[in-house]
Motif scaffolding. Structure first.
Motif, PDB file in Angstrom:
ATOM      1  N   MET A   1       0.816  -1.167   0.055  1.00  0.00           N
ATOM      2  CA  MET A   1       0.067  -0.075   0.260  1.00  0.00           C
ATOM      3  C   MET A   1       0.887   1.082  -0.180  1.00  0.00           C
ATOM      4  O   MET A   1       2.009   1.228   0.826  1.00  0.00           O
ATOM      5  CB  MET A   1      -1.076  -0.025   1.212  1.00  0.00           C
ATOM      6  N   THR A   2       0.493   2.130  -0.575  1.00  0.00           N
ATOM      7  CA  THR A   2       1.360   3.725  -0.686  1.00  0.00           C
ATOM      8  C   THR A   2       0.629   4.490   0.504  1.00  0.00           C
ATOM      9  O   THR A   2      -0.468   4.373   0.521  1.00  0.00           O
ATOM     10  CB  THR A   2       1.015   4.169  -2.226  1.00  0.00           C
ATOM     11  N   VAL A   3       1.532   4.898   1.059  1.00  0.00           N
ATOM     12  CA  VAL A   3       0.928   5.932   2.201  1.00  0.00           C
ATOM     13  C   VAL A   3       1.876   7.284   1.963  1.00  0.00           C
ATOM     14  O   VAL A   3       2.867   7.256   1.278  1.00  0.00           O
ATOM     15  CB  VAL A   3       1.358   5.433   3.757  1.00  0.00           C
ATOM     16  N   GLN A   4       0.954   8.322   2.303  1.00  0.00           N
ATOM     17  CA  GLN A   4       1.825   9.599   2.127  1.00  0.00           C
ATOM     18  C   GLN A   4       1.893  10.150   3.942  1.00  0.00           C
ATOM     19  O   GLN A   4       1.016  10.219   4.286  1.00  0.00           O
ATOM     20  CB  GLN A   4       0.877  10.689   1.514  1.00  0.00           C
ATOM     21  N   LEU A   5       3.157  10.771   3.798  1.00  0.00           N
ATOM     22  CA  LEU A   5       3.603  11.357   5.265  1.00  0.00           C
ATOM     23  C   LEU A   5       3.333  12.744   5.193  1.00  0.00           C
ATOM     24  O   LEU A   5       4.214  13.105   4.127  1.00  0.00           O
ATOM     25  CB  LEU A   5       4.878  10.653   5.752  1.00  0.00           C
ATOM     26  N   PHE A   6       2.841  13.312   5.876  1.00  0.00           N
ATOM     27  CA  PHE A   6       2.737  14.874   6.057  1.00  0.00           C
ATOM     28  C   PHE A   6       3.498  15.357   7.263  1.00  0.00           C
ATOM     29  O   PHE A   6       2.953  14.887   8.316  1.00  0.00           O
ATOM     30  CB  PHE A   6       1.098  15.430   5.990  1.00  0.00           C
ATOM     31  N   LEU A   7       4.318  16.192   6.930  1.00  0.00           N
ATOM     32  CA  LEU A   7       5.203  16.561   8.071  1.00  0.00           C
ATOM     33  C   LEU A   7       4.881  18.221   8.517  1.00  0.00           C
ATOM     34  O   LEU A   7       4.347  18.831   7.632  1.00  0.00           O
ATOM     35  CB  LEU A   7       6.528  16.534   7.598  1.00  0.00           C
ATOM     36  N   HIS A   8       5.251  18.227   9.748  1.00  0.00           N
ATOM     37  CA  HIS A   8       4.847  19.607  10.253  1.00  0.00           C
ATOM     38  C   HIS A   8       5.636  20.888   9.528  1.00  0.00           C
ATOM     39  O   HIS A   8       5.162  21.991   9.711  1.00  0.00           O
ATOM     40  CB  HIS A   8       5.375  19.689  11.843  1.00  0.00           C
ATOM     41  N   ASP A   9       6.579  20.538   8.971  1.00  0.00           N
ATOM     42  CA  ASP A   9       7.422  21.620   8.064  1.00  0.00           C
ATOM     43  C   ASP A   9       6.518  21.864   6.669  1.00  0.00           C
ATOM     44  O   ASP A   9       6.847  22.711   5.844  1.00  0.00           O
ATOM     45  CB  ASP A   9       8.916  21.535   7.768  1.00  0.00           C
ATOM     46  N   GLY A  10       5.558  21.321   6.468  1.00  0.00           N
ATOM     47  CA  GLY A  10       4.793  21.514   5.386  1.00  0.00           C
ATOM     48  C   GLY A  10       5.090  20.562   3.985  1.00  0.00           C
ATOM     49  O   GLY A  10       4.501  20.644   3.074  1.00  0.00           O
ATOM     50  N   THR A  11       6.205  19.755   4.213  1.00  0.00           N
ATOM     51  CA  THR A  11       6.623  18.894   3.242  1.00  0.00           C
ATOM     52  C   THR A  11       5.623  17.656   3.173  1.00  0.00           C
ATOM     53  O   THR A  11       5.067  17.283   4.258  1.00  0.00           O
ATOM     54  CB  THR A  11       7.977  18.345   3.160  1.00  0.00           C
ATOM     55  N   SER A  12       5.571  16.604   2.334  1.00  0.00           N
ATOM     56  CA  SER A  12       5.121  15.264   2.357  1.00  0.00           C
ATOM     57  C   SER A  12       5.972  14.397   1.576  1.00  0.00           C
ATOM     58  O   SER A  12       6.815  14.830   0.775  1.00  0.00           O
ATOM     59  CB  SER A  12       3.765  15.423   1.648  1.00  0.00           C
ATOM     60  N   ALA A  15       5.614   6.966   0.678  1.00  0.00           N
ATOM     61  CA  ALA A  15       6.308   5.620   0.959  1.00  0.00           C
ATOM     62  C   ALA A  15       5.604   4.367   0.520  1.00  0.00           C
ATOM     63  O   ALA A  15       4.217   4.422   0.788  1.00  0.00           O
ATOM     64  CB  ALA A  15       6.570   5.654   2.171  1.00  0.00           C
ATOM     65  N   GLU A  16       6.086   3.280   0.289  1.00  0.00           N
ATOM     66  CA  GLU A  16       5.451   1.905   0.032  1.00  0.00           C
ATOM     67  C   GLU A  16       5.570   1.247   1.146  1.00  0.00           C
ATOM     68  O   GLU A  16       6.646   0.932   1.815  1.00  0.00           O
ATOM     69  CB  GLU A  16       5.923   1.181  -1.400  1.00  0.00           C
ATOM     70  N   MET A  17       4.415   0.522   1.786  1.00  0.00           N
ATOM     71  CA  MET A  17       4.310  -0.269   3.025  1.00  0.00           C
ATOM     72  C   MET A  17       3.819  -1.462   2.637  1.00  0.00           C
ATOM     73  O   MET A  17       2.344  -1.544   2.199  1.00  0.00           O
ATOM     74  CB  MET A  17       3.624   0.422   4.052  1.00  0.00           C
ATOM     75  N   ALA A  18       4.592  -2.472   2.710  1.00  0.00           N
ATOM     76  CA  ALA A  18       3.818  -3.903   2.203  1.00  0.00           C
ATOM     77  C   ALA A  18       2.735  -4.394   3.244  1.00  0.00           C
ATOM     78  O   ALA A  18       1.747  -4.952   2.968  1.00  0.00           O
ATOM     79  CB  ALA A  18       4.871  -4.964   2.037  1.00  0.00           C
ATOM     80  N   ASP A  19       3.016  -3.989   4.654  1.00  0.00           N
ATOM     81  CA  ASP A  19       2.181  -4.485   5.793  1.00  0.00           C
ATOM     82  C   ASP A  19       1.555  -3.441   6.429  1.00  0.00           C
ATOM     83  O   ASP A  19       1.653  -3.370   7.620  1.00  0.00           O
ATOM     84  CB  ASP A  19       3.109  -5.596   6.612  1.00  0.00           C
ATOM     85  N   TYR A  20       0.991  -2.424   5.666  1.00  0.00           N
ATOM     86  CA  TYR A  20       0.323  -1.115   6.420  1.00  0.00           C
ATOM     87  C   TYR A  20      -0.697  -1.568   7.401  1.00  0.00           C
ATOM     88  O   TYR A  20      -1.757  -2.310   7.097  1.00  0.00           O
ATOM     89  CB  TYR A  20      -0.316  -0.224   5.391  1.00  0.00           C
ATOM     90  N   ASN A  21      -0.699  -1.258   8.735  1.00  0.00           N
ATOM     91  CA  ASN A  21      -1.708  -1.458   9.680  1.00  0.00           C
ATOM     92  C   ASN A  21      -1.616  -0.234  10.771  1.00  0.00           C
ATOM     93  O   ASN A  21      -0.407   0.130  11.161  1.00  0.00           O
ATOM     94  CB  ASN A  21      -1.284  -2.472  10.447  1.00  0.00           C
ATOM     95  N   ALA A  22      -2.672   0.496  10.507  1.00  0.00           N
ATOM     96  CA  ALA A  22      -2.827   1.866  11.313  1.00  0.00           C
ATOM     97  C   ALA A  22      -2.591   1.648  12.772  1.00  0.00           C
ATOM     98  O   ALA A  22      -1.845   2.437  13.411  1.00  0.00           O
ATOM     99  CB  ALA A  22      -3.979   2.396  10.961  1.00  0.00           C
ATOM    100  N   ALA A  23      -3.037   0.678  13.257  1.00  0.00           N
ATOM    101  CA  ALA A  23      -3.118   0.334  14.676  1.00  0.00           C
ATOM    102  C   ALA A  23      -1.606   0.299  15.031  1.00  0.00           C
ATOM    103  O   ALA A  23      -0.883   0.659  16.015  1.00  0.00           O
ATOM    104  CB  ALA A  23      -3.755  -0.770  15.263  1.00  0.00           C
TER     105      ALA A  23
END
Length: 58
Positions: A1-12, A15-23
């Motif tokens: 699964m592709t995820v997007q990380l948004f950072l506090h400095d405004g950048t994003s 990343a690819e995560m094979a085993d994405y689990n939010a918990a």
């Protein structure tokens, strides 16, 4: 699964995560012993992360 990380400095970062689990990811982010975490193929300071969201595939 592709995820997007948004950072506090405004950048994003995308990343690819094979085993994405939010918990599981939330547990790692809340672990006070860890300063940096690997999210897919990206290593990031967990204090810099504002939001992690799955990218919708079309």
């Amino acid at each position: 699964m592709t995820v997007q990380l948004f950072l506090h400095d405004g950048t994003s970062i995308t990343a690819e995560m094979a085993d994405y689990n939010a918990a599981t990811l939330a547990e790692r982010l809340n672990d006070p012993k860890l300063m940096m975490i690997a999210i897919g193929n990206v290593i990031v300071n967990k204090q810099a992360i504002k939001l992690i969201a799955p990218v919708q595939q079309q």
